[in-house]
Structure formats: C-alpha cells, structure tokens
Write an enzyme that holds these catalytic residues in place. Structure first.
Site, PDB file in Angstrom:
ATOM      1  N   LYS A 111     -13.249 -44.691  25.930  1.00 50.28           N
ATOM      2  CA  LYS A 111     -14.437 -45.372  25.399  1.00 50.28           C
ATOM      3  C   LYS A 111     -15.462 -45.488  26.522  1.00 50.28           C
ATOM      4  CE  LYS A 111     -16.034 -49.589  23.133  1.00 50.28           C
ATOM      5  NZ  LYS A 111     -15.656 -50.908  22.573  1.00 50.28           N
ATOM      6  N   ARG A 153     -24.918 -53.839  18.378  1.00 52.95           N
ATOM      7  CA  ARG A 153     -25.171 -55.168  18.944  1.00 52.95           C
ATOM      8  C   ARG A 153     -25.813 -56.071  17.898  1.00 52.95           C
ATOM      9  NH1 ARG A 153     -25.365 -53.743  24.585  1.00 52.95           N
ATOM     10  NH2 ARG A 153     -23.505 -52.431  24.813  1.00 52.95           N
ATOM     11  N   ARG A 170     -21.347 -53.281  30.317  1.00 54.45           N
ATOM     12  CA  ARG A 170     -19.880 -53.249  30.368  1.00 54.45           C
ATOM     13  C   ARG A 170     -19.376 -52.110  31.254  1.00 54.45           C
ATOM     14  NH1 ARG A 170     -20.440 -54.143  24.211  1.00 54.45           N
ATOM     15  NH2 ARG A 170     -20.257 -56.417  24.017  1.00 54.45           N
ATOM     16  N   GLU A 176      -7.151 -41.730  31.007  1.00 50.75           N
ATOM     17  CA  GLU A 176      -7.052 -42.941  30.196  1.00 50.75           C
ATOM     18  C   GLU A 176      -6.210 -42.690  28.941  1.00 50.75           C
ATOM     19  OE1 GLU A 176      -7.917 -45.969  30.632  1.00 50.75           O
ATOM     20  OE2 GLU A 176      -9.632 -46.105  31.984  1.00 50.75           O
ATOM     21  N   LYS A 213     -14.609 -42.451  21.926  1.00 52.42           N
ATOM     22  CA  LYS A 213     -15.802 -43.146  21.424  1.00 52.42           C
ATOM     23  C   LYS A 213     -16.851 -43.185  22.526  1.00 52.42           C
ATOM     24  CE  LYS A 213     -17.246 -47.652  19.590  1.00 52.42           C
ATOM     25  NZ  LYS A 213     -16.835 -49.038  19.262  1.00 52.42           N
ATOM     26  N   TYR A 230     -19.892 -44.603   9.349  1.00 52.38           N
ATOM     27  CA  TYR A 230     -20.532 -45.480   8.369  1.00 52.38           C
ATOM     28  C   TYR A 230     -20.916 -44.720   7.110  1.00 52.38           C
ATOM     29  CZ  TYR A 230     -20.598 -48.466  12.447  1.00 52.38           C
ATOM     30  OH  TYR A 230     -20.204 -49.203  13.551  1.00 52.38           O
TER      31      TYR A 230
END
Length: 330
Positions: A196, A206, A217, A233, A248, A313
């Site tokens: 990610k 957000r 982040r 990862e 992502k 979506y």
C-alpha cells in the site's frame, strides 16, 4: 506484399474479439467498497465521488442486497463514527458503527457474498492516522498492533468473514492472526494490504470518511518510487499468514501487482482507489473521454496485470453490464 501471418483475423467482429479475449470481467471478481456513517438519517452524497454516498445502516442493507443479487464477490465496509479519540475507541465497541453495520449486512445477505471489513484506525482517530501516536506525535507501531488485535476480535465477533488490514504496520498480519486463533476465530480470513503506497490518489477517500488527518502517512505507507519493496512487503505478509494479498492503488502500480501475482501462493487483489474513480468520472463528465469504455478498460487492465479480484466503486455497474453482455450468464 501478401503477409501470411495476419493477427487482424482475430479482430474482425465483436463475436470474434469476445471469443479470443484473454481477460473478462466477471461479477464474482468484483468487490464493492461502501461507507456507513453513524450520525446521518439519509445517505449523504460524496461530492468528489459522483454516485457514491455515505450510507445509513438501512441504506447499506439495501446496497448489500443489490450487490448479492448482482453476483458480486464481496462487499468491503468502512465505518465513520460520530465521535473520535486518540486511540479510536469506537473501532472496538460492540455497538460501534462498523461492527453494528457488519452484523446488519451479514444478516441481510447471509452467505450470498463475502462480507469484509476495513481494519484500520484512521477513520476512528481524532488525528486521522492509522495507529496510536507516541509522545513525539509519530505512529507507534507496536502499540498500534495491540489495537489491531482488539479490532480484529470485535470485527470477527460481529460476523466479518475477511478482515482488511490496511494500516501498513510491521507485523500486523502475525499479530492479528495470533489473536484470532487464540479466540477461536480460526475461520476468519485476513486480507493484507501488503503493498500500500503513500499515494496522491487517496484524496477523495478523505472526504468519504471525513478524515481528520493532518500531514501524511509516509512513515508507514510505501514510497511510490519503490517496486522491490512491494515484493518484500507482500512476502512478509504471506509468511505471517495472510490469506489474500492486496496492492493499492491499482492504476499506478500495475508493475508491482504483476510482480506479486507472479510469485504469491495466495490470491492477489487490487484496489481501484477513489482518485482513480474520480478522475474518470470527472473527465467523462466534461465530455473528454467515453465513460463506459474507460471504466471497462481500467478494470480490465487491473485484471490483466494479475489481480484475481478488484475492489472498485463501479463493481455493481460493471456486474450488471457483464450480465447484459453475456445474456445473464456472466
């Protein structure tokens, strides 16, 4: 000139192109991300994501029923609480919005699709970070793992079938797996957001979760410049017991997705994030691109790169168009 080899023979008609297509969009490969908010009486449109809303629990039930009827593979729930604090207390309350909504969706759709929940603190903290902060304002990795363990138990007890670990804390998969197994939730699966990235394409999200984040982040999400790190990862999460791996965002990281898909021994998915959605909708809304073709092309590209399933979506819209294209036999 009279070439013998003519690849165009396999592009002559729609039927021929469909017959030889290497990649198809099937409803079962699609997962619908949804937002449920605690303090609203009716669904609230998200301005940066046309057609997407913050749901009430009742409207979420209806959305879940539509997703099941369309044959989607799953639904991913994100909760937006009325109150937040430094440790995201609402995330572990049995009657917190996400756990309440999970029970409602499980009751509504049963085993018709996989009910999934986002396991991260960013929606629940008053600082908007994905973990607990230390005395210096940084995210405390190991203290955060304790909160993730508690969240995992709360979500599993609410009926979530797959926990989406999206916080990018070191050791999060192992910590959650141990907690689940110790509590008897051995059948609850883990979706690790393994690669990610700290992406600019999360912007509309957000608004969707009313994020309180100040700053960024980058100390825990991956640097967009790094490809090999994504493999590292993913390998760590698989070794710790992840049942599914996630890359992502999708669009800008198809190389990472292809890398992970080529080597992983578990399913690999990708998330077509809010910014990807918003860009296509905005360009189409201005008449600059063909909306339907752009949507299908974008998701086809993610599947072609190696994703076994896609969080998008447009999941419901794509499932319905696939069913129409294949005469209800998608």
């Amino acid at each position: 000139m009279n070439p013998v080899i003519r690849p165009r023979r396999l592009r002559t008609t729609p039927a021929m192109r469909r017959l030889v297509a290497e990649t198809h969009i099937h409803p079962a490969q699609l997962i619908l991300p949804v937002f449920v908010r605690e303090d609203i009486a009716a669904p609230v449109p998200i301005t940066a994501m046309p057609g997407v809303v913050q749901h009430t629990v009742d409207s979420l039930r209806r959305a879940a029923a539509e997703a099941a009827a369309a044959g989607l593979g799953g639904i991913m729930l994100f909760g937006i609480p009325a109150t937040r604090d430094a440790i995201g207390s609402a995330a572990t309350e049995a009657d917190g919005i996400l756990n309440l909504a999970t029970r409602a969706v499980v009751a509504e759709v049963g085993e018709a699709l996989v009910v999934q929940t986002d396991l991260c603190l960013d929606e629940f903290t008053d600082h908007g970070h994905c973990g607990v902060l230390d005395a210096h304002g940084g995210v405390d990795n190991d203290a955060t793992l304790l909160r993730y363990r508690d969240m995992a138990l709360a979500q599993a007890e609410a009926g979530s079938q797959l926990l989406g670990l999206s916080g990018m804390m070191d050791g999060q998969v192992a910590a959650v797996r141990e907690a689940l197994d110790a509590a008897g939730h051995t059948g609850t699966a883990i979706l690790a957001y393994a690669a990610k990235y700290a992406s600019a394409f999360y912007g509309p999200f957000r608004e969707a979760v009313d994020s309180q984040l100040q700053g960024d982040r980058r100390t825990y999400q991956q640097d967009p410049a790094n490809r090999i790190e994504g493999m590292r990862e993913a390998g760590l999460d698989e070794a710790e017991g992840a049942d599914v791996l996630m890359v992502k965002p999708a669009m800008s990281y198809l190389d990472v997705l292809a890398d992970v898909a080529a080597t992983a021994q578990v399913p690999v998915w990708a998330y077509q994030v809010s910014g990807e959605y918003a860009m296509i909708e905005a360009a189409a809304g201005n008449g600059w691109i063909d909306r339907d073709r752009a949507i299908r092309e974008s998701v086809t590209g993610i599947l072609r790169a190696g994703a076994g399933a896609v969080l998008t979506y447009w999941a419901l819209e794509l499932a319905r168009s696939a069913a129409a294209e294949f005469g209800g036999h998608a």
